[in-house]
Write a protein that holds these residues in place. Structure first.
Motif, short mmCIF file in Angstrom:
data_model
loop_
_atom_site.label_atom_id
_atom_site.label_comp_id
_atom_site.label_asym_id
_atom_site.label_seq_id
_atom_site.Cartn_x
_atom_site.Cartn_y
_atom_site.Cartn_z
N SER A 92 36.54 36.83 45.79
CA SER A 92 37.94 36.41 45.82
C SER A 92 38.69 36.80 47.08
O SER A 92 39.89 36.65 47.16
N PRO A 94 40.32 36.02 50.29
CA PRO A 94 40.74 34.74 50.85
C PRO A 94 39.92 34.36 52.08
O PRO A 94 39.75 35.17 53.00
N ARG A 131 33.32 35.99 38.88
CA ARG A 131 34.74 35.75 38.85
C ARG A 131 35.09 34.84 37.67
O ARG A 131 34.40 33.86 37.40
N ALA A 173 38.32 38.08 34.57
CA ALA A 173 39.48 37.40 34.02
C ALA A 173 40.62 37.29 35.02
O ALA A 173 41.78 37.22 34.66
N GLY A 174 40.27 37.25 36.29
CA GLY A 174 41.29 37.00 37.29
C GLY A 174 41.96 38.26 37.80
O GLY A 174 43.05 38.61 37.37
N GLN A 337 51.76 32.52 57.57
CA GLN A 337 50.43 32.78 57.02
C GLN A 337 50.24 34.26 56.70
O GLN A 337 49.64 34.63 55.69
N ARG A 340 52.05 34.99 53.61
CA ARG A 340 51.32 34.50 52.44
C ARG A 340 50.22 35.48 52.04
O ARG A 340 49.99 35.74 50.87
N PHE A 344 49.87 37.84 48.62
CA PHE A 344 48.64 37.92 47.85
C PHE A 344 48.31 39.38 47.50
O PHE A 344 48.07 39.71 46.34
N THR B 124 45.21 38.09 35.34
CA THR B 124 46.05 36.88 35.42
C THR B 124 45.53 35.71 34.61
O THR B 124 46.28 34.81 34.29
N MET B 125 44.24 35.70 34.31
CA MET B 125 43.73 34.51 33.63
C MET B 125 44.08 34.43 32.15
O MET B 125 43.90 33.38 31.53
N THR B 140 47.27 28.21 47.11
CA THR B 140 48.15 28.13 48.28
C THR B 140 47.89 29.28 49.23
O THR B 140 48.70 29.58 50.09
N ASN B 141 46.74 29.93 49.05
CA ASN B 141 46.42 31.04 49.95
C ASN B 141 45.98 30.51 51.32
O ASN B 141 45.89 29.32 51.53
N ILE B 142 45.72 31.40 52.22
CA ILE B 142 45.70 31.06 53.65
C ILE B 142 44.90 29.82 54.05
O ILE B 142 45.43 28.93 54.70
N ASN B 145 46.40 26.81 52.60
CA ASN B 145 47.76 26.72 53.13
C ASN B 145 47.76 26.12 54.53
O ASN B 145 48.61 25.29 54.86
N ASP B 150 50.81 23.50 50.41
CA ASP B 150 52.18 23.45 49.90
C ASP B 150 52.57 22.02 49.52
O ASP B 150 53.23 21.79 48.51
N GLU B 177 50.81 28.24 40.96
CA GLU B 177 50.14 28.57 42.21
C GLU B 177 48.98 29.50 41.88
O GLU B 177 49.10 30.36 41.01
N ALA B 178 47.87 29.35 42.59
CA ALA B 178 46.75 30.25 42.37
C ALA B 178 46.44 30.99 43.65
O ALA B 178 46.75 30.51 44.74
N GLU B 179 45.85 32.17 43.51
CA GLU B 179 45.33 32.85 44.68
C GLU B 179 43.96 32.25 44.97
O GLU B 179 43.40 31.54 44.16
N CYS B 180 43.46 32.57 46.15
CA CYS B 180 42.23 31.97 46.67
C CYS B 180 41.18 31.71 45.58
O CYS B 180 40.76 32.61 44.86
N LEU B 181 40.75 30.46 45.46
CA LEU B 181 39.79 30.07 44.44
C LEU B 181 38.36 30.04 44.96
O LEU B 181 37.46 29.54 44.30
N GLN B 191 42.28 24.06 40.70
CA GLN B 191 41.52 24.23 39.46
C GLN B 191 42.34 23.66 38.31
O GLN B 191 43.50 24.03 38.11
#
Lengths: 430, 218
Positions: A92, A94, A131, A173-174, A337, A340, A344, B124-125, B140-142, B145, B150, B177-181, B191
């Protein structure tokens, strides 16, 4: 096979069958030489397997780059208590998208690596912590595992050798923090995924209080190839200190984003210009984050000097991390960026340590203030001061990961911050 | 899959130089089918899904779900370790994890309700309140993004006529919005329930929404 993009510069060992759905089938995998390494490893003593991996110089692919063989050798030699091998598939960070691809294209490669790893550390149970978002990936892996059980490659008395190794796929679970090794252990045990204070180290007290070793998906996927071909073979690729191949996840403003398997030590500039077809629309390169969002950002000049191995990245003031190359062209808004990314981390901080919990939230607020044109030059000093206090003051390195992009971007792209601040001052004065 | 109404149908397979069909890439014989049997430890029978049809009143657990719950218990040295998978199972069935679900899970695993709440709210899930039939999570992570995530998020909000985090009036969509998938090479990554949609662009969003509506039970 036209898996998204391929390049003739690649040395495809782990990613040979990316894009070939047949590879998921056990029959095809075995036809192509799969599970031969497992057979070989089970015929060897555990320490001999560890020695092969030590010889290869393989370093952990999860980000830290710790030598895998050495890590395995920390495990106790007696097996009076259960040992566990944990596979970290909680991808996970980024910018990183290699583990999901490794699992969904070649699940048996990972399973074989896990079984060999378990044998090497005298573990009878492997947990693959996937994940939670990876529904399909997890399903592909779990189905492959059922096939492996059915054909006697996993479970009791593997291939008639008397060895018993169980493998369980566990879905998270995230929570980003569960990718931290001790956070993952807590999560596996049914707790909040909060990292633990070390020592004790996992090899002494790990999952369920037992000796444990945790390895990244990519690390374990390399194991069958190393066992089959030997450590010397693996060392022909890469550099002396960073041997082997690595999957580079390239994303952002390049013409051909994707996963490329290249020998470590590959020049970053060549990766962008040649392998990835250059920066999109012929734009100029502005910045690159070479190792996922947790490492310092570098500018175009540093890119031209950077080689992609653990040492080469350090030389230009950044880190290889998990080799997630995020490319930004001249149109990229650095402040937005970075904000952002800080958002996170503020979201993902587990909240145990004050510098991280408070620091990430306040950093995000200040960043947003600057982005909205309401910042002042003193805010930049404050950002530096706050983030400096977030380095090395917490249980895990998530806090340090906030500091890396903030500090490096202020140092290297101060003009962009100042432009936003000045614009805001003008609007305010009018 | 034939007659694809838009370019991306949820797999990194059919854009640009990709030449694989969805069947080949997703491998229909590998996903979607969850037999209740299976070997001791592997666990495909217990992998959770996010179902479109949610049944908030369902019993925890009975029938097939009871079997899956029992199978989960066999895979760990203690009951507490089964907490995350059990909560996921409850969510698969009911669509979200209510305080009542948490209490029931606590009872099943011999844990205190407060402890289970502490764990549930960490992740979070677990949806703490009901969501639409389609939970749309836009990264919407880097990496996404940089490539226009957006705009994709805005398009989802516009065409479903919802606010961020709210559920549309017909109960069809919740957009978050989700963090990096971990699909950074295929931006923008979205997703929707259990499925990944990759290389999504704003112009494709209305088509994706129509497709989901026509599918009904995805």
């Amino acid at each position: 096979m036209a898996y998204p993009y391929v390049s003739d510069k690649e040395v495809r060992i782990l990613s040979t069958y990316f894009g070939d759905p047949k590879q998921r089938h056990l029959d095809t995998y075995v036809e192509r030489g799969g599970y031969k390494a497992l057979e070989k490893a089970l015929g060897m003593g555990a320490d001999d397997v560890v020695n092969i991996v030590k010889d290869s110089g393989l370093r952990g692919r999860g980000g830290a780059g710790f030598p895998t063989g050495l890590k395995w050798s920390f495990m106790p030699k007696d097996s009076s208590r259960p040992h566990y091998l944990l596979c970290n598939a909680d991808e996970s960070e980024p910018g990183t998208f290699k583990d999901r691809e490794l699992i969904r294209w070649d699940p048996h490669q990972l399973i074989e690596g896990c079984l060999i790893g378990a044998h090497a550390i005298r573990a009878q149970h492997v947990y693959i912590y996937c994940r939670g978002e990876f529904f399909e990936t997890t399903q592909v892996l779990a189905r492959a595992l059922e096939d492996a059980y059915a054909k006697g490659y996993a479970g009791e008395n593997i291939l008639g050798t008397g060895h018993t190794i169980d493998v369980t796929v566990h879905a998270g679970a995230g929570a980003y923090i569960c990718g931290e090794e001790t956070g993952l252990m807590n999560s596996l045990e049914g707790k909040r995924g909060e990292p633990r204070v070390k020592p004790p180290f996992p090899a002494a007290v790990g999952a369920f209080g037992m000796p444990s070793t945790i390895n990244n998906v990519e690390t374990l996927c390399a194991i069958p190839h190393i066992v089959t071909n030997g450590g010397e073979w693996y060392k022909q690729y890469g550099t002396e200190k960073s041997p082997g191949t690595k999957l580079f996840c390239v994303s952002g403003h390049v013409n051909k984003p994707g996963n490329y398997e290249l020998p470590l030590g590959f020049p970053l500039q060549e990766l962008i210009d040649d392998v990835c077809g250059g920066v999109r629309d012929g734009n100029a390169l502005k910045a690159v984050i070479p190792g996922g969002s947790s490492v310092p950002i570098i500018n175009a000049e540093e890119v031209s000097r950077c080689t992609l191995d653990y040492e080469g990245c350090v030389e230009v003031g950044t880190m290889l991390g998990c080799a997630s190359v995020i490319v930004m062209d001249e149109t990229a808004d650095i402040v937005k960026q970075v904000r952002r990314m800080v958002d996170f981390y503020a979201h993902e901080s587990c909240g145990q340590c004050t510098p991280c919990r408070e620091g990430s939230a306040w950093t995000a607020k200040i960043m947003r203030r600057i982005e909205n044109g309401e910042g002042t030059e003193e805010d930049l000093d404050m950002l530096m001061e706050v983030t400096q206090k977030m380095v090395g003051t917490t249980i895990c390195v998530l806090s340090d990961s906030v500091a890396a992009p903030v500090q490096s971007s202020i140092e290297k792209f101060r003009d962009e911050y100042l432009a936003l601040i000045r614009r805001g001052e003008r609007v305010g004065a009018a | 899959m034939s007659d694809v109404p838009f370019k991306n149908l949820g797999w990194a397979g059919n854009t640009g130089e990709f030449d694989l069909s969805e069947d080949e890439v997703r491998g229909d014989d590998f996903v979607g089918d969850r037999p209740a049997h299976g070997g001791h430890a592997s666990g495909s029978a217990t992998m959770p899904y996010m179902l479109a049809e949610k049944n908030p009143e369902a019993t925890l657990f009975e029938g097939e779900y009871q079997e899956r719950f029992e199978k989960i218990l066999t895979r760990y040295p203690d009951k507490q370790a089964a907490l995350l998978p059990t909560l996921s199972l409850a969510q698969e069935l009911r669509g979200y994890v209510s305080p009542e679900s948490m209490d029931r899970v606590a009872e099943l695993l011999e844990l205190s309700p407060a402890y289970v709440r502490g764990v549930t709210t960490f992740y979070t899930m677990y949806n703490k309140r009901p969501v639409g039939r389609h939970l749309v999570q836009v990264c919407t992570n880097i990496s996404c993004n940089l490539c226009g995530a957006d705009e994709v998020l805005d398009a989802f909000l516009k065409y479903t006529d919802t606010e961020l985090g709210e559920t549309s009036e017909d109960g069809g969509f919740t957009i978050i919005e989700a963090e990096c998938l971990a699909g950074c090479g295929f931006p923008t990554c979205v997703q929707i329930n259990s499925r990944y949609f990759e290389n999504v662009t704003p112009t494709e969003v209305p088509k994706i929404i129509e497709h989901l509506k026509s599918e009904g039970d995805s």
